[in-house]
Design a protein around this motif. Structure first.
Motif, PDB file in Angstrom:
ATOM      1  N   ARG A  17     -15.530 -20.229  33.732  1.00 29.14           N
ATOM      2  CA  ARG A  17     -14.238 -20.415  33.075  1.00 29.14           C
ATOM      3  C   ARG A  17     -14.421 -20.517  31.558  1.00 29.14           C
ATOM      4  O   ARG A  17     -13.670 -19.932  30.785  1.00 29.14           O
ATOM      5  CB  ARG A  17     -13.559 -21.671  33.638  1.00 29.14           C
ATOM      6  N   ARG A  18     -15.460 -21.211  31.140  1.00 31.31           N
ATOM      7  CA  ARG A  18     -15.719 -21.357  29.696  1.00 31.31           C
ATOM      8  C   ARG A  18     -16.196 -20.042  29.089  1.00 31.31           C
ATOM      9  O   ARG A  18     -15.785 -19.681  27.984  1.00 31.31           O
ATOM     10  CB  ARG A  18     -16.734 -22.468  29.463  1.00 31.31           C
ATOM     11  N   ALA A  21     -13.278 -17.799  28.635  1.00 37.12           N
ATOM     12  CA  ALA A  21     -12.470 -18.213  27.487  1.00 37.12           C
ATOM     13  C   ALA A  21     -13.066 -17.704  26.180  1.00 37.12           C
ATOM     14  O   ALA A  21     -12.341 -17.408  25.228  1.00 37.12           O
ATOM     15  CB  ALA A  21     -12.340 -19.732  27.448  1.00 37.12           C
ATOM     16  N   ALA A  66     -10.072 -24.321  29.230  1.00 33.91           N
ATOM     17  CA  ALA A  66     -11.507 -24.215  29.532  1.00 33.91           C
ATOM     18  C   ALA A  66     -12.265 -25.460  29.071  1.00 33.91           C
ATOM     19  O   ALA A  66     -13.480 -25.543  29.246  1.00 33.91           O
ATOM     20  CB  ALA A  66     -12.091 -22.973  28.861  1.00 33.91           C
TER      21      ALA A  66
END
Length: 133
Positions: A17-18, A21, A66
């Protein structure tokens, strides 16, 4: 699935997810600006990246979701701060993963049926027509 598998899955989910982002040049630019300041309001970031406030706000929303950036309302404006703990955690995971993949960690286990392939040297990775100076 055991507890270790679920722990790894949750950690990997946060990492992906990070990374997702960060997979946009505007969000990288915003993160760099936030990294140089203690905190910034949207107006300051709009002036630095030269985009519409709505666009900057949407990119900041992705970074906040995120958990790479923290958000704090202050009277009539919104202040954003880099979440240095989350960023450092991501750095550590990326470093560990790449070190493992590029180091000794990817060699076949002793007695494995996998054939160890020779590593290519830098010369085989050069584009056609490349000449050393």
């Amino acid at each position: 699935m055991n507890d270790l598998d679920s722990e790894i899955d949750l950690r990997d989910e946060a990492v992906t997810r990070r990374l997702a982002a960060l997979a946009h040049p505007v969000r990288l630019k915003l993160l760099r600006h936030l990294g140089r300041a203690e905190s910034c309001c949207v107006k300051d970031l709009v002036a630095r990246v030269g985009m519409a406030q709505s666009t900057v706000s949407q990119h900041l929303k992705v970074l906040v979701e995120a958990e790479l950036v923290s958000y704090r309302p202050e009277q009539t404006r919104s202040c954003y701060t880099i979440n240095s703990e989350a960023v450092h955690s991501l750095i550590g995971v990326i470093e560990q993963t790449l070190t493992h993949c590029c180091g000794e960690g990817c060699r076949p286990a002793e007695g494995s049926e996998c054939e160890e392939l020779p590593r290519r040297d830098d010369a085989t990775l050069r584009p056609a027509g490349y000449k050393d100076i």
